[in-house]
Design a protein around this motif. Structure first.
Motif, mmCIF file in Angstrom:
data_model
loop_
_atom_site.group_PDB
_atom_site.id
_atom_site.type_symbol
_atom_site.label_atom_id
_atom_site.label_comp_id
_atom_site.label_asym_id
_atom_site.label_seq_id
_atom_site.Cartn_x
_atom_site.Cartn_y
_atom_site.Cartn_z
ATOM 1 N N PRO A 132 32.391 53.133 39.401
ATOM 2 C CA PRO A 132 32.475 53.747 40.778
ATOM 3 C C PRO A 132 33.607 53.007 41.617
ATOM 4 O O PRO A 132 33.553 51.876 41.508
ATOM 5 C CB PRO A 132 30.963 53.334 41.136
ATOM 6 C CG PRO A 132 30.070 53.750 40.072
ATOM 7 C CD PRO A 132 31.019 52.903 39.007
ATOM 8 N N ASN A 133 34.331 54.096 42.471
ATOM 9 C CA ASN A 133 35.108 53.366 43.120
ATOM 10 C C ASN A 133 34.687 52.356 44.271
ATOM 11 O O ASN A 133 35.696 51.412 44.489
ATOM 12 C CB ASN A 133 35.743 54.499 44.025
ATOM 13 C CG ASN A 133 36.488 55.452 43.019
ATOM 14 O OD1 ASN A 133 36.991 54.953 42.167
ATOM 15 N ND2 ASN A 133 36.630 56.825 43.627
ATOM 16 N N HIS A 149 41.560 41.141 30.034
ATOM 17 C CA HIS A 149 41.473 42.139 30.774
ATOM 18 C C HIS A 149 41.626 43.633 30.064
ATOM 19 O O HIS A 149 41.470 43.740 29.010
ATOM 20 C CB HIS A 149 43.044 41.965 31.599
ATOM 21 C CG HIS A 149 43.125 40.721 32.298
ATOM 22 N ND1 HIS A 149 42.752 40.876 33.561
ATOM 23 C CD2 HIS A 149 43.796 39.677 31.989
ATOM 24 C CE1 HIS A 149 42.921 39.371 33.907
ATOM 25 N NE2 HIS A 149 43.627 39.019 33.231
ATOM 26 N N ALA A 150 41.468 44.671 31.032
ATOM 27 C CA ALA A 150 41.453 46.059 30.483
ATOM 28 C C ALA A 150 40.513 46.261 29.575
ATOM 29 O O ALA A 150 40.908 46.833 28.362
ATOM 30 C CB ALA A 150 42.874 46.395 30.005
ATOM 31 N N LEU A 151 39.213 46.210 29.879
ATOM 32 C CA LEU A 151 38.164 46.067 28.767
ATOM 33 C C LEU A 151 37.990 47.606 28.701
ATOM 34 O O LEU A 151 38.146 48.435 29.781
ATOM 35 C CB LEU A 151 36.985 45.627 29.326
ATOM 36 C CG LEU A 151 37.061 43.980 29.372
ATOM 37 C CD1 LEU A 151 35.874 43.219 29.835
ATOM 38 C CD2 LEU A 151 37.579 43.234 28.147
ATOM 39 N N LYS A 173 38.552 45.962 39.473
ATOM 40 C CA LYS A 173 39.699 46.178 40.186
ATOM 41 C C LYS A 173 40.210 47.662 40.062
ATOM 42 O O LYS A 173 40.550 47.850 38.987
ATOM 43 C CB LYS A 173 40.743 45.301 39.958
ATOM 44 C CG LYS A 173 40.797 44.131 40.533
ATOM 45 C CD LYS A 173 42.065 43.094 40.509
ATOM 46 C CE LYS A 173 41.880 41.682 40.930
ATOM 47 N NZ LYS A 173 43.137 40.857 40.877
ATOM 48 N N ASN A 174 39.891 48.451 40.980
ATOM 49 C CA ASN A 174 40.392 49.757 40.901
ATOM 50 C C ASN A 174 40.023 50.403 39.790
ATOM 51 O O ASN A 174 40.972 51.179 38.697
ATOM 52 C CB ASN A 174 41.761 49.988 41.019
ATOM 53 C CG ASN A 174 42.186 49.315 42.440
ATOM 54 O OD1 ASN A 174 41.590 49.592 43.405
ATOM 55 N ND2 ASN A 174 43.191 48.546 42.536
ATOM 56 N N SER A 190 32.278 40.450 46.704
ATOM 57 C CA SER A 190 33.118 41.743 46.926
ATOM 58 C C SER A 190 34.548 41.291 46.761
ATOM 59 O O SER A 190 34.889 39.994 47.373
ATOM 60 C CB SER A 190 32.763 42.334 48.364
ATOM 61 O OG SER A 190 33.181 41.457 49.417
ATOM 62 N N ALA A 191 35.372 42.081 46.872
ATOM 63 C CA ALA A 191 36.699 41.720 46.871
ATOM 64 C C ALA A 191 37.374 41.150 48.123
ATOM 65 O O ALA A 191 38.216 40.136 48.134
ATOM 66 C CB ALA A 191 37.763 42.977 46.416
#
Length: 653
Positions: free
Chosen positions: A199-200, A190-192, A236-237, A645-646
């Motif tokens: 982009p959002n 995670h958190a790469l 994610k965000n 997509s999410a």
């Protein structure tokens, strides 16, 4: 698909000669070898066994520098399979893992700049679970004797094969060297690190498939033969995570249980008399219950499609496999998916998802028995139509096809399957120069193939078709594809350099004639274009842009091109010095965007100098880099991908 078929050294093909006449006998249920699934005995029973002397080594990964390969030393407790003769080890040195554990080998730089790999050590994060380790055999005296006898035959066969140079298209030193080499599974990271800003609008998971052999090839191996591995990057965000996992095919599960490769390699091994012998060994093991080939032989390493709330991993030699994306971003194989028992044949790796109706259209081909080609479709909710036989006179390579608003477009081209060539010592994949290529146009909802219209397109072989649409004012179907010459160059060794020309093919349904032209008219802009897509929200309808891999220097991909299909204008995004990638994926910024190119290009890129991989996000309108995501491990060059997509992830089956 991009094939690793061009070597750094020259190798000559020598057909292996059989010491005695051989007759190939295939069971009545045989179907699809090489595209190619292998037939099976429905009465075979699965029996996990591993002879004490047949422990095989798992591949870890492989490094390639301009002149040197360094490999860790093997543990003295590791034994080799009878099929892995000393000559095989010499022909293909690789990085392996002991049979029951996986390790990660991290490359480093020596003072001279040469890449080296430290001796592997156990790593909990990358180790297979105990259920994935070779298991103790449960077999009777007859099975034990049969296993020993068949292993001895295979050992002798492999040794004989390695007495002669392997062709470039079957030499693992070429096919899976450098960043074509496999990697171990990676749990979710995670958190790469991100350079720039994601982009959002990018919320979901980008997944890409590829060939990643679990075991060291004992002899011949083509890049397409590797086990399927999916690489997943979840967004994610503004944050990103990464994982890669094998697709747990029936083939992979059995070979892992046995601790060695036992299924024939469809392209790398099934040619000439030795290929016949390997088929006979394969079926003999099934007869004695040493393996089960009734549940599929495919590798699921090529296409990916998200349909009916399921991510499906595909290769044209088997049914698809349902793979689930977990909430954390990991991957888990659910099952070999037969659409509630309705799909009883293989399905090609490029089914077409209609963006308007939500239906899925597909083909299935067989190289052994009629019908050689079938067409079928699935409703939006996964209900299958009846099979429609497409009349073709012989088994034909059918990797891709196209749809329009009302029709399916089915290529019948010059690469065919002739099993008799194996008896004569050659490859069953044949370039038939006497055959005239043609495209069949059939109503999507036809009840049979009686109304199919065939239009000849001489000297045309498109491995991939990017899109097609109807132009009613001229009674034409327009097909966009990359015309490849020589047509069989990725399967058979040839001296002629490969060319892949982006082309517009017009099929006139009124006159029955065709025209073909190169879309890129400027010779200075002409490059090999393979692997890519159009905006999938407009698949089957008229599109202006295609986003395609620049497959140069072949077989590597140095960047991607945005091509205006109307004007032939080409805009290129080059990855940089010693940086290469694969298929570019176009992701619309929003499903309702008015501009066709309003979106982003996602592509894995590997730096061969630094030996690091990343995912790049490029603005499709401006071709400016928006963000780069640094990946925790190497991502080998691979095949095809998709984006989920999410919103779709939340409704997975």
């Amino acid at each position: 698909m991009i094939s690793a078929s061009t070597p750094t050294n020259s190798y000559s093909w020598v057909n292996p000669k059989s010491p005695m006449p051989m007759t190939m006998i295939l069971p009545p249920s045989s179907r699809e070898m090489m595209g190619l699934g292998l037939g099976c005995s429905p009465n075979s029973k699965t029996l996990a066994f591993r002879h004490p002397s047949t422990q095989h080594n798992y591949i870890n990964c492989s490094l390639q520098t301009p002149s040197t390969l360094h490999f860790p030393k093997q543990s003295s407790t590791t034994t080799s399979s009878p099929s892995s003769s000393s000559s095989a080890k010499t022909a293909y040195p690789a990085l392996f893992l002991p049979g029951s554990s996986a390790t990660i080998a991290t490359p480093s730089k020596t003072p001279t700049g040469t890449a080296t790999v430290p001796t592997p050590s156990p790593s909990k994060s990358a180790s297979p679970s105990p259920s994935r380790s070779p298991s103790t055999p449960q077999w009777n005296v007859l099975q034990r004797a049969a296993a020993m006898a068949l292993d001895a035959v295979e050992t002798a066969l492999t040794a004989r094969e390695l007495e002669q140079p392997l062709p470039k298209t079957a030499d693992p030193r070429i096919q899976i060297s450098g960043n074509f080499a496999p990697v171990p599974e990676q749990p979710v990271r995670h958190a790469l690190p991100v350079t720039g800003k994601i982009p959002n609008s990018i919320q979901g998971v980008y997944v890409r498939n590829g060939a990643n052999p679990l075991f060291e090839p004992a002899a011949g191996h083509h890049f397409f033969d590797g086990d399927g591995m999916i690489h997943a990057l979840q967004f994610k965000n503004g944050s990103a995570s990464y994982a890669c996992r094998f697709t747990e095919t029936q083939r992979l599960a059995q070979e892992r249980s046995l601790g060695r490769p036992v299924f024939p390699k469809a392209i790398g091994e099934l040619h000439g008399h030795s290929g016949i012998a390997r088929l006979m060994l394969f079926y003999a093991r099934g007869v004695f219950g040493l393996l089960d080939h009734s549940q599929g032989t495919g590798v699921a390493n090529a296409g990916l499609v998200y349909f009916n709330n399921r991510l499906l991993a595909m290769s044209e030699d088997d049914l698809p496999y349902h793979v689930r994306i977990t909430p954390s971003g990991d991957l888990k194989t659910v099952e070999r998916y037969n659409f509630n028992g309705k799909l009883k044949s293989t399905m090609i790796a490029h089914p077409k998802l209609d963006p308007v109706t939500g239906e899925l259209f597909a083909l299935s081909y067989d190289v052994i028995q009629k019908p050689y080609l079938k067409y079928f479709r699935f409703s939006k909710t996964g209900e299958k139509s009846k099979d429609i036989e497409i009349p073709v006179p012989e088994p034909t390579m059918m990797h891709d096809f196209a749809i329009t608003d009302n029709f399916v477009v089915i290529p019948d081209q010059q690469v065919v399957f002739k099993m008799s060539e194996m008896i004569r010592g050659g490859s069953p994949v044949v370039y038939d120069k006497e055959k005239v290529s043609r495209f069949g146009v059939l109503d999507k909802y036809a009840e049979d193939s009686s109304a199919i219209k065939w239009v000849e397109v001489p000297d045309c072989f498109c491995f991939h078709l990017w899109n097609a649409w109807e132009e009613p004012e001229t009674d034409e179907i327009v097909v966009i594809g990359s015309c490849m010459t020589p047509p069989d160059s990725i399967f058979n060794e040839c001296d002629e350099g490969l060319k892949s020309v982006l082309s517009e093919i017009r099929l006139n349904l009124k006159t029955g004639k065709s025209t073909r032209r190169a879309i890129i008219s400027n010779p200075e802009d002409q490059v090999n274009l393979e692997a890519g897509m159009v905006n999938r929200n407009k698949l089957g309808r008229k599109t202006r842009y295609a986003y395609l891999a620049i497959a140069e220097p072949w077989p590597k991909v140095s960047g991607f091109a945005k091509v205006d299909l109307f004007t032939g204008e080409v805009k290129k995004f080059i990855y940089g010095d010693e940086k290469y990638g694969g298929e570019p994926l176009f992701l619309p910024r929003d499903p309702n965007c008015e501009a066709e190119d309003d979106g982003y290009i996602l592509a894995f890129v590997h730096d061969e100098k630094e030996w690091k991989s990343e995912l790049r996000i490029v603005n499709a309108m401006t071709l400016e880099l928006e963000a780069s995501v640094q990946l925790p491990s190497r991502v080998p060059y691979g095949f095809h991908g998709t984006f989920i997509s999410a919103k779709d992830l939340a409704s997975q089956a």
